[in-house]
Each structure stands twice: as structure tokens, then as C-alpha cells.
Motif scaffolding. Structure first.
Motif, PDB file in Angstrom:
ATOM      1  N   SER A 243      22.892  42.082  35.130  1.00 56.87           N
ATOM      2  CA  SER A 243      23.770  42.920  34.841  1.00 56.87           C
ATOM      3  C   SER A 243      25.157  43.190  35.566  1.00 56.87           C
ATOM      4  O   SER A 243      24.903  43.467  36.711  1.00 56.87           O
ATOM      5  N   TYR A 244      26.096  42.737  35.117  1.00 53.74           N
ATOM      6  CA  TYR A 244      27.256  42.263  35.989  1.00 53.74           C
ATOM      7  C   TYR A 244      28.701  42.366  34.993  1.00 53.74           C
ATOM      8  O   TYR A 244      29.848  41.834  35.663  1.00 53.74           O
ATOM      9  N   ARG A 245      28.586  42.985  34.087  1.00 53.67           N
ATOM     10  CA  ARG A 245      29.717  43.371  33.312  1.00 53.67           C
ATOM     11  C   ARG A 245      29.968  44.841  33.043  1.00 53.67           C
ATOM     12  O   ARG A 245      30.726  45.161  31.872  1.00 53.67           O
ATOM     13  N   ALA A 246      29.543  45.601  33.981  1.00 53.94           N
ATOM     14  CA  ALA A 246      29.853  47.245  33.787  1.00 53.94           C
ATOM     15  C   ALA A 246      31.382  47.409  34.325  1.00 53.94           C
ATOM     16  O   ALA A 246      32.029  46.465  34.796  1.00 53.94           O
ATOM     17  N   LYS A 247      31.633  48.620  34.049  1.00 54.78           N
ATOM     18  CA  LYS A 247      32.942  48.996  34.738  1.00 54.78           C
ATOM     19  C   LYS A 247      33.094  48.916  36.162  1.00 54.78           C
ATOM     20  O   LYS A 247      34.070  48.413  36.697  1.00 54.78           O
ATOM     21  N   TYR A 248      32.107  48.974  36.844  1.00 54.05           N
ATOM     22  CA  TYR A 248      31.924  48.873  38.229  1.00 54.05           C
ATOM     23  C   TYR A 248      32.266  47.468  38.536  1.00 54.05           C
ATOM     24  O   TYR A 248      33.171  47.288  39.659  1.00 54.05           O
ATOM     25  N   ASP A 249      32.087  46.493  37.798  1.00 53.96           N
ATOM     26  CA  ASP A 249      31.955  45.187  38.132  1.00 53.96           C
ATOM     27  C   ASP A 249      33.573  44.656  38.128  1.00 53.96           C
ATOM     28  O   ASP A 249      34.093  43.755  38.272  1.00 53.96           O
ATOM     29  N   GLN A 250      34.414  45.449  37.206  1.00 53.60           N
ATOM     30  CA  GLN A 250      35.796  45.375  36.846  1.00 53.60           C
ATOM     31  C   GLN A 250      36.565  45.436  37.936  1.00 53.60           C
ATOM     32  O   GLN A 250      37.777  44.944  37.930  1.00 53.60           O
ATOM     33  N   ALA A 251      35.946  46.047  38.917  1.00 53.21           N
ATOM     34  CA  ALA A 251      36.918  46.462  40.367  1.00 53.21           C
ATOM     35  C   ALA A 251      37.114  45.176  41.102  1.00 53.21           C
ATOM     36  O   ALA A 251      37.722  44.996  42.056  1.00 53.21           O
ATOM     37  N   PHE A 252      36.138  44.072  40.769  1.00 53.15           N
ATOM     38  CA  PHE A 252      36.039  42.989  41.685  1.00 53.15           C
ATOM     39  C   PHE A 252      37.097  41.845  41.224  1.00 53.15           C
ATOM     40  O   PHE A 252      36.993  41.330  40.074  1.00 53.15           O
ATOM     41  N   VAL A 253      37.949  41.094  42.204  1.00 53.05           N
ATOM     42  CA  VAL A 253      38.532  40.049  41.999  1.00 53.05           C
ATOM     43  C   VAL A 253      38.167  39.222  43.004  1.00 53.05           C
ATOM     44  O   VAL A 253      38.501  39.205  44.145  1.00 53.05           O
ATOM     45  N   ASN A 254      37.492  37.888  42.636  1.00 52.68           N
ATOM     46  CA  ASN A 254      37.117  36.871  43.391  1.00 52.68           C
ATOM     47  C   ASN A 254      36.265  37.536  44.638  1.00 52.68           C
ATOM     48  O   ASN A 254      36.448  37.304  45.754  1.00 52.68           O
ATOM     49  N   GLY A 255      35.198  38.405  44.146  1.00 49.80           N
ATOM     50  CA  GLY A 255      34.493  39.031  44.857  1.00 49.80           C
ATOM     51  C   GLY A 255      34.940  40.158  45.971  1.00 49.80           C
ATOM     52  O   GLY A 255      33.994  40.765  46.733  1.00 49.80           O
ATOM     53  N   VAL A 256      35.902  40.451  45.842  1.00 43.61           N
ATOM     54  CA  VAL A 256      36.487  41.679  46.647  1.00 43.61           C
ATOM     55  C   VAL A 256      36.970  42.692  45.651  1.00 43.61           C
ATOM     56  O   VAL A 256      37.741  42.615  44.656  1.00 43.61           O
ATOM     57  N   PRO A 257      36.523  43.988  45.855  1.00 43.31           N
ATOM     58  CA  PRO A 257      36.719  45.223  45.228  1.00 43.31           C
ATOM     59  C   PRO A 257      37.974  45.805  45.532  1.00 43.31           C
ATOM     60  O   PRO A 257      38.245  45.978  46.600  1.00 43.31           O
ATOM     61  N   ASN A 258      38.410  46.631  44.291  1.00 48.74           N
ATOM     62  CA  ASN A 258      39.333  47.461  44.642  1.00 48.74           C
ATOM     63  C   ASN A 258      39.052  48.766  43.762  1.00 48.74           C
ATOM     64  O   ASN A 258      39.639  48.893  42.486  1.00 48.74           O
ATOM     65  N   PHE A 259      38.127  49.565  43.929  1.00 46.22           N
ATOM     66  CA  PHE A 259      37.718  50.647  43.029  1.00 46.22           C
ATOM     67  C   PHE A 259      38.742  51.615  42.585  1.00 46.22           C
ATOM     68  O   PHE A 259      38.662  51.825  41.353  1.00 46.22           O
ATOM     69  N   PRO A 260      39.658  51.958  43.514  1.00 40.30           N
ATOM     70  CA  PRO A 260      40.535  53.052  42.952  1.00 40.30           C
ATOM     71  C   PRO A 260      41.460  52.353  41.752  1.00 40.30           C
ATOM     72  O   PRO A 260      41.994  53.186  40.977  1.00 40.30           O
ATOM     73  N   ALA A 261      41.761  51.264  41.640  1.00 36.37           N
ATOM     74  CA  ALA A 261      42.714  50.768  40.789  1.00 36.37           C
ATOM     75  C   ALA A 261      41.690  50.722  39.312  1.00 36.37           C
ATOM     76  O   ALA A 261      42.137  50.460  38.366  1.00 36.37           O
ATOM     77  N   VAL A 262      40.436  50.849  39.405  1.00 35.35           N
ATOM     78  CA  VAL A 262      39.695  50.740  38.056  1.00 35.35           C
ATOM     79  C   VAL A 262      38.785  52.080  37.707  1.00 35.35           C
ATOM     80  O   VAL A 262      38.835  52.489  36.562  1.00 35.35           O
ATOM     81  N   LEU A 263      38.360  52.577  38.694  1.00 37.31           N
ATOM     82  CA  LEU A 263      37.468  53.955  38.590  1.00 37.31           C
ATOM     83  C   LEU A 263      38.574  55.196  38.480  1.00 37.31           C
ATOM     84  O   LEU A 263      39.582  55.182  38.928  1.00 37.31           O
ATOM     85  N   THR A 264      38.064  56.131  37.623  1.00 35.49           N
ATOM     86  CA  THR A 264      38.881  57.610  37.776  1.00 35.49           C
ATOM     87  C   THR A 264      38.692  57.963  39.081  1.00 35.49           C
ATOM     88  O   THR A 264      37.846  57.723  39.792  1.00 35.49           O
ATOM     89  N   ALA A 265      39.643  59.178  39.241  1.00 38.81           N
ATOM     90  CA  ALA A 265      39.366  59.837  40.575  1.00 38.81           C
ATOM     91  C   ALA A 265      37.906  60.416  40.693  1.00 38.81           C
ATOM     92  O   ALA A 265      37.364  60.248  41.846  1.00 38.81           O
ATOM     93  N   GLN A 266      37.504  60.818  39.521  1.00 42.10           N
ATOM     94  CA  GLN A 266      36.065  61.551  39.712  1.00 42.10           C
ATOM     95  C   GLN A 266      35.095  60.616  39.919  1.00 42.10           C
ATOM     96  O   GLN A 266      34.318  60.620  40.653  1.00 42.10           O
ATOM     97  N   GLU A 267      35.142  59.197  39.404  1.00 43.79           N
ATOM     98  CA  GLU A 267      34.338  58.255  39.354  1.00 43.79           C
ATOM     99  C   GLU A 267      34.347  57.676  40.849  1.00 43.79           C
ATOM    100  O   GLU A 267      33.341  57.409  41.445  1.00 43.79           O
ATOM    101  N   GLU A 268      35.510  57.561  41.414  1.00 46.40           N
ATOM    102  CA  GLU A 268      35.713  57.249  42.920  1.00 46.40           C
ATOM    103  C   GLU A 268      35.015  58.199  43.776  1.00 46.40           C
ATOM    104  O   GLU A 268      34.482  57.681  44.966  1.00 46.40           O
ATOM    105  N   ARG A 269      35.305  59.426  43.523  1.00 46.50           N
ATOM    106  CA  ARG A 269      34.585  60.391  44.369  1.00 46.50           C
ATOM    107  C   ARG A 269      33.161  60.538  44.362  1.00 46.50           C
ATOM    108  O   ARG A 269      32.689  60.392  45.343  1.00 46.50           O
ATOM    109  N   GLY A 270      32.727  59.966  43.294  1.00 43.47           N
ATOM    110  CA  GLY A 270      31.288  59.867  43.061  1.00 43.47           C
ATOM    111  C   GLY A 270      30.805  58.697  43.885  1.00 43.47           C
ATOM    112  O   GLY A 270      29.598  58.867  44.551  1.00 43.47           O
ATOM    113  N   ARG A 271      31.512  57.707  43.901  1.00 39.80           N
ATOM    114  CA  ARG A 271      30.978  56.534  44.645  1.00 39.80           C
ATOM    115  C   ARG A 271      31.304  56.644  46.231  1.00 39.80           C
ATOM    116  O   ARG A 271      29.976  56.079  46.829  1.00 39.80           O
TER     117      ARG A 271
END
Length: 399
Positions: A243-271
Motif C-alpha cells: 500500500s503506497y498510493r494513499a493520500k498520505y503517500d502523495q505528500a512525498f517527493v523523492n522520498g521527502v514529505p511535505n504533509f501540509p501541502a497535501v493534507l487538510t488542516a484537520q488531517e495534519e493536526r491528526g498526524r
């Protein structure tokens, strides 16, 4: 007049309630039904008729429909992202339990897919592996306990299979009684509740099914059907469920994450709750959200199911957890919110409680999350749903 109804055989899936015979027959044969009428003054009469249960036909079981060109299951074919393939502490790749003698191949996983969905693997052709591990449910079961080939139920909830390859201990089942995945996949087939076959019967049955010899030849070089090859192919198919194609995985570019750019404010708070005050990643770590060990997670103060010992259980990856309810080894929690409430204030003390669930004083930890934090944590867990996996045709029923 009063009436009584009796069956000559009561172990075939039929039952009597009053004067109604009902159920789903699971064994071929003839059942004699005897009706007795009584007048209450010593007079009675009986009449018997038969219910004939025919075997499932091969036509009804069907043949798999497979593409001419093999679908891609191997790592080379699917191209895992960098945050899965990187090395180092906490990386999913370090927990890969794929043995050197059974790498995932396209032909092997194709055979495994057919086996996984084929009801012929059960004694009466009614249950497949997929009956209890449903793709839409993250390869788990929506029922608390799964129903076997004779209508009996399992003693534990069906474990989700997403990211099954990522568990460094390499053991399987909630209680880790199987040393490898190759051992595990053959166990339900032989279980007297689940599928009821012997491996010798299974080998003969599949060898006599016209489409299997060619599939075994494509996967292993010859048409020979053996229990070892069945185990290898089923394991390849299960390990391909990465499992590597979830919304969570969309935050990664070349292995480096940018969660605030992909997750909603509520989802990022949950993370942040997940990795912060919740410390969820202590037992569900890496970007594959996998467990490093077996844990007692404080479900009961008095342990009734010892699991792997002392109430400790293996945990599946949290990938697709939002579609995988009910939860825990016994399916006691219906919703993710129930799970969050347990870890927030419901953890019970017991001698083997996981250290991660104790506070600095040694007592069961209480998070006391706000309502907003609880909702945010549930929202974050939803970002682990890999819709691409649970809708991918190559993991679907080929029959």
C-alpha cells in the motif's frame, strides 16, 4: 394437532425452528426430513421426504479470466516509491520479510491470485481465501468473526493483509503461530472450521482442474501441483499487496514529505497527534505504518485470550484501516472512533501491558484528547486508505 420436524443429519448446514427447515447446505448428500403429527390423545402419524443437496458443479465454480500479458506484481514492475525503498532506521524496506527463495514474480502472483479467489480450496467448494479477506475491506472481513465452509465461525477477526510483507519478525496470525507467510497461507486451508481440506486432497483436486497445470508451469517451470508451490504462489500474491498510493503517500517527493501541502488542516493536526502526544507511531511506525513487535494493548485487565503470550498480539499495518472495521483481534470495536476512545482513556492495566501505554508513574496512560483532536486523529487515519489498492483490478476476483 401439533407437529414436530426432525432431520436425519444435522451437520450439513440445515436446521429446524418450529416447523420451518432453513439454512444453507454446505455438504452434498441426502437429508431425510420426518414430520410427526400428534392429536394430543395418543394418536400420531409420520411422513418422510428427502432434501437432496447436489455438489457444486465445475461450471458454477467457473474459470478465471486473465489477460494475455501478465500483470505487474514484482517490485521491478510496479516501481515502489522512494519512501518505501530507502534504507536506514525506521524505513519500511528494513522490515521486508520476503525470503530469498520466494521473490514476487508476475507469473507466481498471478497463480496466487487465482488460488486466493478459488472456492475449490475448500472441502465443499464454498469458501475461498478472499471470502474472509475482501479487497474492498483492505483484505479483511466486515464481520467480527468469519464464516467457514460448514457455517462455523472463526475464533478471531480476519487480519488485514495490506503491507503484510513489511513485518521484520516474519511471523503470521494474531498470535504469530506461523513462522512464515508460506506456512500461514496453508493453515486456513487445513483448518476444520475455515476450509477443511487436507493438502493431499488439495494437490489432487487442483491437478485435476484443467486450467491449473498451465498456471503452475508458467510460475514454476513445470505443471506439477504441490503444496510447496501453492504456498509460494499464495505468499507472492499476498506480499504484492503493498500500500503506497494513499493520500498520505502523495505528500512525498523523492522520498521527502511535505504533509501540509497535501493534507487538510484537520488531517495534519491528526498526524501531529499520531506522532506527538498520541505516540501511535511507537507501535505503528515507518511510512508503511507497521508494527515492530507483538504488544499487549490493554484491552482487558484479565487476559482471556493469551495470543502470543500474556495477551500480546501482532498488529497489521494501519494502511486501509478506515475501511477495515471492526477492529482488534476479536473485532470488539465497531468504529475507528471506538479505537481512539480506547487509547484515549480505556487502556486496562495488566502485567504485560506494552511500555508505550504506560505513563511515567507506570500507570496505564491517559491521553485525555480534546474532541477536536479525536476527530483529527480519525481524519488522519483516513489518509492511509489506499483506494488504488482496494480497487486495483489485478487484486480482484478473476472468476
Amino acid at each position: 394437532m401439533t407437529y414436530a420436524v426432525n432431520l436425519s443429519v444435522t451437520t450439513v448446514g440445515l436446521s429446524v425452528s418450529g416447523t420451518t427447515v432453513s439454512g444453507t447446505p454446505h455438504t452434498a448428500g441426502t437429508v431425510a426430513v420426518t414430520i410427526t403429527a400428534s392429536d394430543g390423545r395418543g394418536g400420531s402419524a409420520t411422513q418422510t421426504f428427502n432434501i437432496v443437496v447436489s455438489p457444486v458443479s465445475q461450471a458454477a465454480l467457473g474459470r478465471p479470466t486473465l489477460p494475455v500479458a501478465l500483470l505487474a506484481y514484482s517490485d521491478a514492475g510496479i516501481g515502489l516509491p522512494a519512501h518505501y525503498t530507502r534504507t536506514g532506521p525506521g524505513a519500511p524496506a528494513g522490515a521486508d520479510n520476503t525470503p530469498q527463495n520466494n521473490p514476487v514474480t508476475n507469473a507466481g502472483a498471478t497463480l496466487g491470485r487465482v488460488l486466493f479467489y478459488d472456492r475449490r480450496l475448500s472441502q465443499n467448494d464454498t469458501v475461498a481465501c478472499a471470502s474472509c479477506h475482501q479487497q474492498a475491506k483492505g483484505f479483511s472481513d466486515s464481520a467480527r468473526l468469519s464464516v467457514g465452509f460448514r457455517g462455523g465461525t472463526t475464533t478471531r477477526h480476519s487480519m488485514g493483509l495490506s503491507n503484510a510483507r513489511y513485518y521484520a519478525r516474519g511471523r503470521f496470525f494474531w498470535d504469530e503461530r506461523a513462522a512464515t507467510l508460506e506456512d500461514q497461507v496453508l493453515t486456513p486451508i487445513q483448518d476444520t472450521t475455515e476450509m477443511g481440506m487436507t493438502l493431499a486432497e488439495l494437490e489432487a483436486k487442483l491437478a485435476a482442474t484443467d486450467f491449473y497445470p498451465a498456471l503452475f508451469r508458467d510460475a514454476f517451470g513445470t505443471t506439477e501441483v504441490t503444496r510447496q508451490r501453492i504456498a509460494l504462489a499464495l505468499s507472492q500474491f499476498v506480499r504484492a499487496m503493498s500500500s503506497y498510493r494513499a493520500k498520505y503517500d502523495q505528500a512525498f517527493v523523492n522520498g521527502v514529505p511535505n504533509f501540509p501541502a497535501v493534507l487538510t488542516a484537520q488531517e495534519e493536526r491528526g498526524r501531529q497527534v499520531y506522532t506527538g502526544v498520541g505516540r501511535c507511531d511507537g507501535c505503528h511506525g515507518t511510512d508503511a505504518h507497521i508494527s515492530p513487535n507483538i504488544f499487549n494493548n490493554g484491552l482487558d485487565a484479565t487476559v482471556t485470550d493469551a495470543g502470543a503470550g500474556g495477551g500480546r498480539f501482532k498488529s497489521p499495518s494501519l494502511r486501509n484501516v478506515a475501511v477495515r472495521g471492526p477492529y482488534m483481534h476479536d473485532g470488539r470495536f465497531a468504529t475507528l472512533r471506538d479505537v481512539v476512545e480506547h487509547y484515549d482513556h480505556g487502556v486496562q492495566d495488566s502485567p504485560n501491558l506494552a511500555p508505550q501505554l504506560r505513563d511515567n508513574a507506570g500507570a496505564p496512560r491517559r491521553l485525555n484528547l480534546s474532541e477536536a483532536d479525536k476527530l483529527a486523529l480519525v481524519a488522519f487515519l483516513g489518509t492511509l486508505t489506499d483506494t488504488a489498492l482496494i480497487q486495483d483490478p489485478k487484486f480482484s476476483n478473476p472468476f
